[in-house]
Design an enzyme around this catalytic site. Structure first.
Site, mmCIF file in Angstrom:
data_model
loop_
_atom_site.group_PDB
_atom_site.id
_atom_site.type_symbol
_atom_site.label_atom_id
_atom_site.label_comp_id
_atom_site.label_asym_id
_atom_site.label_seq_id
_atom_site.Cartn_x
_atom_site.Cartn_y
_atom_site.Cartn_z
ATOM 1 N N CYS A 163 -4.716 2.217 -3.720
ATOM 2 C CA CYS A 163 -3.595 2.928 -3.044
ATOM 3 C C CYS A 163 -2.673 1.531 -3.309
ATOM 4 C CB CYS A 163 -3.532 3.438 -1.617
ATOM 5 S SG CYS A 163 -4.792 4.415 -0.875
ATOM 6 N N HIS A 199 0.603 -0.749 0.223
ATOM 7 C CA HIS A 199 0.143 -0.065 -0.241
ATOM 8 C C HIS A 199 1.051 1.019 0.435
ATOM 9 C CE1 HIS A 199 -3.226 3.321 1.568
ATOM 10 N NE2 HIS A 199 -3.794 2.121 1.437
ATOM 11 N N LYS A 243 -9.564 -1.109 10.803
ATOM 12 C CA LYS A 243 -9.842 -2.412 9.700
ATOM 13 C C LYS A 243 -10.091 -3.679 10.450
ATOM 14 C CE LYS A 243 -7.125 -0.493 6.252
ATOM 15 N NZ LYS A 243 -8.153 0.573 5.238
ATOM 16 N N GLN A 261 -4.212 -4.898 7.086
ATOM 17 C CA GLN A 261 -5.090 -5.725 6.596
ATOM 18 C C GLN A 261 -5.221 -7.636 7.278
ATOM 19 O OE1 GLN A 261 -7.361 -5.646 4.350
ATOM 20 N NE2 GLN A 261 -6.541 -3.126 3.213
ATOM 21 N N ASP A 267 3.273 -4.630 8.382
ATOM 22 C CA ASP A 267 2.032 -3.712 7.708
ATOM 23 C C ASP A 267 0.750 -4.073 7.959
ATOM 24 O OD1 ASP A 267 -0.135 -3.017 6.861
ATOM 25 O OD2 ASP A 267 0.740 -2.131 5.184
HETATM 26 N N1 PLP Z 1 -1.295 -0.780 4.643
HETATM 27 C C1 PLP Z 1 -2.831 -1.492 3.994
HETATM 28 C C2 PLP Z 1 -2.223 -2.435 3.610
HETATM 29 C C3 PLP Z 1 -3.898 -1.391 4.041
HETATM 30 O O1 PLP Z 1 -5.252 -1.369 3.197
HETATM 31 C C4 PLP Z 1 -4.447 0.138 4.432
HETATM 32 C C5 PLP Z 1 -5.467 1.194 4.581
HETATM 33 O O2 PLP Z 1 -6.296 0.540 2.936
HETATM 34 C C6 PLP Z 1 -2.776 0.876 5.023
HETATM 35 C C7 PLP Z 1 -1.971 0.438 4.873
HETATM 36 C C8 PLP Z 1 -3.292 2.668 5.485
HETATM 37 O O3 PLP Z 1 -4.195 1.908 6.939
HETATM 38 P P1 PLP Z 1 -4.700 3.985 6.807
HETATM 39 O O4 PLP Z 1 -5.895 4.380 5.861
HETATM 40 O O5 PLP Z 1 -5.566 3.180 7.716
HETATM 41 O O6 PLP Z 1 -3.503 4.354 7.825
#
Ligand code: PLP
Length: 406
Positions: free
Chosen positions: A365, A125, A228, A205, A202
């Site tokens: 993203c 992401h 999430k 998900q 990270d």
């Molecule tokens: N990393 C992953 C794999 C994500 O799917 C997301 C959000 O969709 C993020 C990071 C960023 O999360 P946040 O917008 O809650 O900071």
């Protein structure tokens, strides 16, 4: 499907699911973007604001003592959820993005040097790419990118080839938000640790679908967002191994993160407070703890339920000849990206919305991933434990009708 798993009482706990959208019962399949919230989460936040609202720490009155207790017990709740050794390893952030930025600015800016390598994957992401590009620009470190195999799994041979004496950090998603791929992070961390590489996972998900144990994983950092996994927005967590956090300087500064301030200098607080400048998101932390309680109280079989829904979806999509799955990873969660032949994902998303079905379209993203696949974007269906077989069947029927509109 697990026969003793009863969905109706679970769905009933989610007020937002009980509505019509565009004249149809809402079918919410955009759970990778954010999940709906159970009543217990809404109740916990409402209760806090109605009865206990006060600023936390340095409490001298009753409400402040109560707010501090609820806030710090939420931290302990997260510690148990992640199986961290201590709640001091749990830092509140606004979400995964802020958690990764914290590591990038505090650890990355102060530990990386020209020629050092940051290893990440093509499926990241943007939240796990852009902060590292910034760090690389300022420190002279270099990004190395692990590719995927043709079916959308991480290319493990490439990972092992890219892991080198120059690698200082492995930063990687446990689960892809675009393809649903589950990366074998335990194996990656083991290989990285064996050569002294710092690891950041990270988990944005992953947390809503898989059980996480940071001690068993052995990672140095683990980031996730409350929204999430059935919790509120505006709250997330950075887990950091105590030994590393102790050595890291603050990123943001101000109130709360200090021990002593004078105009001749400032002594910083210990972790986790060193990394929590300003008034924290108190109600949101309490709401996140309620979400973790909700998950822990679920009847057995909810993971099997999600897996069965995914299988139903994948089997149904196979029957629609104009649909092409993007990625068929070996291990995946209920996140499915697809193309619809001549039909643009944006048009498909809008038509589905008219039928009360919420999905996401676009690059998710993950522009570098889309670029590597030669795509502008996809239509993404993402499942949560409250989705039903009937909803998947309604989605499949709606998808089957799409060509009629073009
Ligand atoms: N990393 C992953 C794999 C994500 O799917 C997301 C959000 O969709 C993020 C990071 C960023 O999360 P946040 O917008 O809650 O900071």
């Amino acid at each position: 499907m697990s026969s003793d798993f009863e969905l109706a009482p679970i769905r009933a706990q989610f007020p937002a699911l009980q509505q019509q959208v565009n004249g149809h019962p809402l079918i919410y399949l955009d759970n990778a973007a954010t999940t709906q919230k159970p009543g217990s989460v809404l109740q916990a936040m409402d209760d806090y604001y109605r009865h206990h609202n006060a600023n936390v720490h340095r409490a001298s009155h009753t409400l402040s003592t109560r707010a501090t207790q609820a806030f710090e017990s939420a931290r302990e709740r997260v510690q148990r959820f992640l199986n961290a050794r201590s709640s001091q390893e749990v830092i509140w952030t606004r979400g995964t993005t802020e958690a990764i930025n914290l590591v990038a600015h505090s650890w990355g800016m102060n530990n990386l040097q020209p020629g050092d390598e940051i290893l990440l994957s093509v499926l990241e992401h943007h939240a796990n790419i852009v902060p590292w590009q910034q760090v690389a620009t300022r420190t002279g470190a270099v990004l190395r990118v692990i590719p995927l195999t043709a079916n959308g799994d991480l290319d493990l041979a490439a990972f092992h080839a890219l892991l080198s004496p120059r690698t200082r950090l492995l930063t990687i998603a446990q689960v892809s938000n675009a393809l649903g791929t589950v990366n074998p992070v335990a194996e990656l961390i083991r290989a990285a640790k064996a050569v002294g590489v710092v690891t950041l996972i990270d988990g944005a998900q992953a947390v809503g679908h898989l059980s996480v144990d940071v001690q068993a994983l052995g990672c140095d950092f683990y980031a996730f967002s409350g929204h999430k996994l059935y919790g509120p927005t505006g709250i997330g967590v950075l887990y950091g191994r105590a030994e590393l956090l102790e050595q890291m300087p603050p990123w943001q500064t101000g109130g709360e993160m200090i021990e002593r301030v004078s105009f001749s200098g400032t002594r910083f607080n210990r972790p986790p407070f060193r990394f929590e400048a300003g008034t924290p998101p108190i109600a949101e932390a309490i709401g996140l703890a309620a979400a973790l309680d909700f998950l822990a109280a679920l009847p057995e079989g909810w993971r099997e339920h999600e897996a069965a829904l995914l299988q139903l979806l994948l089997d149904g999509l196979q029957q629609l000849p104009f649909i092409k799955l993007v990625g068929r990873p070996n291990q995946r969660v209920g996140v499915v990206s697809l193309r619809l032949g001549e039909i643009h994902p944006q048009d498909a998303g809008e038509l589905l919305d008219q039928m009360g079905i919420a999905v996401r379209v676009g690059h998710h993203c993950a522009m570098p991933l889309m670029e590597s696949l030669g795509l502008e974007g996809t239509l993404r269906i993402s499942l949560a434990l409250y989705n039903s077989e009937a909803e998947i069947e309604a989605l499949l029927a709606a998808l089957a009708r799409l060509p009629e509109f073009f």
